[in-house]
Scaffold this motif. Structure first.
Motif, short mmCIF file in Angstrom:
data_model
loop_
_atom_site.label_atom_id
_atom_site.label_comp_id
_atom_site.label_asym_id
_atom_site.label_seq_id
_atom_site.Cartn_x
_atom_site.Cartn_y
_atom_site.Cartn_z
N ILE A 1 8.68 11.80 0.40
CA ILE A 1 8.26 10.77 0.85
C ILE A 1 7.62 11.04 2.18
CG2 ILE A 1 8.53 8.45 1.73
CD1 ILE A 1 10.81 8.13 -0.39
N TYR A 2 8.35 11.69 3.18
CA TYR A 2 7.62 12.06 4.29
C TYR A 2 6.49 12.90 4.40
CZ TYR A 2 8.54 13.47 9.20
OH TYR A 2 8.30 14.01 10.51
N ILE A 3 6.32 13.85 3.62
CA ILE A 3 5.38 14.61 3.33
C ILE A 3 4.07 14.04 2.79
CG2 ILE A 3 4.38 16.66 1.93
CD1 ILE A 3 7.13 17.98 2.47
N ARG A 4 4.27 13.16 1.82
CA ARG A 4 3.53 12.57 1.23
C ARG A 4 2.68 11.39 1.79
NH1 ARG A 4 2.34 11.08 -4.62
NH2 ARG A 4 3.58 13.07 -5.05
N LEU A 5 3.44 10.76 3.06
CA LEU A 5 2.76 9.79 3.87
C LEU A 5 2.36 10.78 5.03
CD1 LEU A 5 5.45 7.01 3.00
CD2 LEU A 5 3.01 7.00 2.50
N ASN A 6 2.58 11.73 5.00
CA ASN A 6 1.94 12.54 6.32
C ASN A 6 2.69 12.16 7.51
OD1 ASN A 6 0.46 14.58 7.65
ND2 ASN A 6 -1.03 13.35 8.18
N TYR B 1 0.85 -1.12 -0.13
CA TYR B 1 0.10 0.00 0.23
C TYR B 1 0.84 1.22 -0.13
CZ TYR B 1 -3.69 -3.03 1.49
OH TYR B 1 -4.64 -4.14 1.26
N THR B 2 2.01 1.11 0.77
CA THR B 2 2.84 2.44 0.61
C THR B 2 3.21 2.66 -0.65
OG1 THR B 2 3.58 2.01 3.17
CG2 THR B 2 4.98 3.28 1.74
N LYS B 3 3.68 1.73 -1.44
CA LYS B 3 4.39 1.96 -2.56
C LYS B 3 3.39 2.61 -3.58
CE LYS B 3 6.83 -1.25 -4.56
NZ LYS B 3 7.35 -2.56 -5.11
N ALA B 4 1.90 2.08 -3.45
CA ALA B 4 1.16 2.81 -4.17
C ALA B 4 0.75 4.17 -4.17
CB ALA B 4 -0.36 1.93 -3.85
N ILE B 5 1.03 4.59 -2.85
CA ILE B 5 0.90 6.11 -2.31
C ILE B 5 2.03 6.79 -2.98
CG2 ILE B 5 0.87 7.70 -0.57
CD1 ILE B 5 -1.82 6.29 -0.96
N ILE B 6 3.36 6.33 -3.01
CA ILE B 6 4.50 7.21 -3.27
C ILE B 6 5.05 6.83 -4.69
CG2 ILE B 6 5.12 7.40 -0.99
CD1 ILE B 6 7.17 5.01 -3.12
N GLN B 7 4.60 6.16 -5.57
CA GLN B 7 4.97 5.56 -6.83
C GLN B 7 4.68 6.92 -7.83
OE1 GLN B 7 2.86 2.17 -8.37
NE2 GLN B 7 0.94 3.39 -8.42
N ASP B 8 4.14 7.87 -7.61
CA ASP B 8 4.27 8.73 -8.57
C ASP B 8 4.94 10.04 -8.18
OD1 ASP B 8 2.52 9.69 -6.74
OD2 ASP B 8 1.02 10.55 -7.94
N ILE B 9 5.82 10.04 -7.31
CA ILE B 9 6.89 11.20 -6.85
C ILE B 9 7.71 11.09 -8.07
CG2 ILE B 9 8.34 11.78 -5.27
CD1 ILE B 9 6.93 10.49 -3.01
N SER C 1 20.22 3.75 3.60
CA SER C 1 19.28 4.04 4.55
C SER C 1 19.37 5.66 4.83
CB SER C 1 19.50 2.87 5.96
OG SER C 1 18.23 3.28 6.42
N GLN C 2 18.34 6.33 5.17
CA GLN C 2 18.33 7.72 5.55
C GLN C 2 17.43 8.32 6.32
OE1 GLN C 2 19.06 10.19 2.26
NE2 GLN C 2 19.60 11.83 3.43
N GLY C 3 17.63 8.89 7.67
CA GLY C 3 16.60 9.23 8.23
C GLY C 3 16.18 10.69 8.15
N ILE C 4 15.20 10.94 8.76
CA ILE C 4 14.58 12.32 8.60
C ILE C 4 13.60 12.39 9.93
CG2 ILE C 4 12.74 11.53 7.11
CD1 ILE C 4 12.57 14.33 5.77
N TYR C 5 13.36 13.63 10.36
CA TYR C 5 12.52 14.03 11.41
C TYR C 5 12.09 15.41 11.39
CZ TYR C 5 16.08 16.22 14.06
OH TYR C 5 17.34 17.34 14.55
N ARG C 6 10.85 15.88 12.09
CA ARG C 6 10.56 17.11 12.23
C ARG C 6 10.89 17.52 13.76
NH1 ARG C 6 6.95 19.63 9.02
NH2 ARG C 6 6.22 17.76 8.01
N ASN C 7 11.37 18.67 13.72
CA ASN C 7 11.88 19.09 15.18
C ASN C 7 10.80 20.04 15.78
OD1 ASN C 7 11.99 21.75 14.06
ND2 ASN C 7 14.05 21.81 13.71
N ALA C 8 11.19 20.59 16.72
CA ALA C 8 10.09 21.25 17.66
C ALA C 8 9.48 22.57 17.05
CB ALA C 8 10.59 21.50 19.23
N LYS C 9 10.10 22.79 16.06
CA LYS C 9 9.90 24.20 15.15
C LYS C 9 9.07 23.87 14.03
CE LYS C 9 14.08 26.84 16.57
NZ LYS C 9 15.30 27.53 16.01
N GLY C 10 8.74 22.68 13.86
CA GLY C 10 8.19 22.07 12.71
C GLY C 10 8.76 21.96 11.37
N GLU C 11 10.07 21.99 11.37
CA GLU C 11 11.02 22.01 10.42
C GLU C 11 11.41 20.70 10.08
OE1 GLU C 11 13.26 26.33 11.42
OE2 GLU C 11 14.04 24.35 12.16
#
Length: 334
Positions: A268-273, A118-126, A208-218
């Motif tokens: 990917i992070y944004i598209r999957l909320n 299901y994840t692949k179906a959401i992000i496949q058109d990026i 493999s690569q990490g991403i996060y949103r900090n307390a400022k929303g960035e």
């Protein structure tokens, strides 16, 4: 007054042992001057806290409170459960209902991303992101599964549980004779929903690569890690047996590759909320430099040797500051 943190570990699958190691490292790094941290073990039979004397105290599931000498109501849940119920949205839905903030993605995103197909179906058109050709098999397909795969895909293949983690039940198939056993291993992996994802193999470098949103929303993208293993692929043994895998952080990428990777990880992070920290695994195909999505992990491992802590250190951050950011972002609803 210090913020009261429920550091939640354990779980209902074979990944519990990995969760215990991850939570132990997180506990060692969280700033105890700012946070009162209680490690809560979630098992099928009991949810409990164990004090320094080894005495167990049950969690009150009405409000996820803890009764020691006084009633403790937590301010935030720091979820470090790999697999169900901490990575598939079940625990997140419960916390939503009782109003307790938590450090991971929402219930919907967690449930969606546990399902690789299901994840692949959401992000496949990026744009500029590729996904390998695949077949998603359900329990009803099991009697004819091998034939369905042969009709649509070409060797070699990856066969894995559609909702599993830590590469449990995963196989690389190089001949059609190997396919039935690989399918059975994936179908029968514990607590993975009897669904199997079969993908064509991509020849390339793995990252493999990490991403996060900090307390400022960035959004904060961490440096990528390249994975080089002596195994056929990055399986459970390669992940958790010292010496089988070389992990290079930061990865040796060209400026163009790094910029594109950072851009795609953010999209990917944004598209999957997503919320909190996640880790995206991907290939860069040999000869073409095309980026192929592998999967997303919304509760990535947190031992000292795990990818995210490596990447945090490579970015010049301290793990204690990083975990503090995740807690503060969760408290602020970021």
């Amino acid at each position: 007054m210090k913020t009261k943190v429920a550091l939640i570990t354990g779980g209902y699958t074979g990944e519990a042992e990995v969760s215990f190691k991850s939570s132990a490292f997180v506990y060692s790094q969280i700033d105890k001057e700012k946070y009162d941290v209680y490690t809560i073990n979630l098992g099928l039979d009991s949810w409990f806290y164990t004090d320094e004397q080894g005495v167990k105290y049950e969690i009150d599931r009405q409000d996820f409170s803890l009764n020691l000498n006084e009633k403790i109501n937590f301010d935030v849940a720091f979820i470090i459960i790999h697999g169900t119920p901490g990575e598939d949205g079940r625990l997140q839905g419960y916390f939503d209902m009782i109003g307790l903030p938590y450090t991971t993605c929402s219930a919907l995103t967690s449930a969606l991303t546990m399902n690789k197909g299901y994840t692949k179906a959401i992000i496949q058109d990026i744009p500029n992101l590729n996904v390998a050709q695949s077949v998603l098999l359900f329990e009803e397909h099991r009697p004819a599964a091998a034939d369905l795969v042969k009709e649509k895909l070409a060797l070699p293949l990856f066969v894995k549980p559609n909702a599993g983690g830590s590469s449990i039940g995963m196989s690389k198939v190089k001949t059609w004779e190997e396919l039935p056993e690989a399918l059975n291993n994936a179908y029968d992996a514990e607590n993975t929903g009897k669904q199997v994802l079969v993908e064509e193999f991509v020849t390339g470098r793995e990252f493999s690569q990490g991403i996060y949103r900090n307390a400022k929303g960035e959004l904060q993208v961490l440096p990528a890690t390249e994975v080089k293993t002596t195994r056929e692929f990055f399986d459970f043994e390669a992940k958790y047996t010292p010496g089988l895998t070389e992990e290079i952080t930061p990865a040796d990428l060209t400026a163009a590759q790094k910029d594109l990777a950072d851009q795609l990880i953010q999209e990917i992070y944004i598209r999957l909320n997503c919320k909190g920290m996640v880790r995206v695994d991907f290939f860069i195909e040999n000869n073409t430099d095309k980026f192929f999505f592998i999967e997303i992990n919304t509760v990535p491992g947190q031992t000292a040797q795990s990818f995210i802590p490596q990447q945090v250190r490579a970015s010049g951050r301290k793990e204690s500051d990083f975990y503090g950011e995740l807690i503060e972002a969760a408290l602020l609803g970021k």
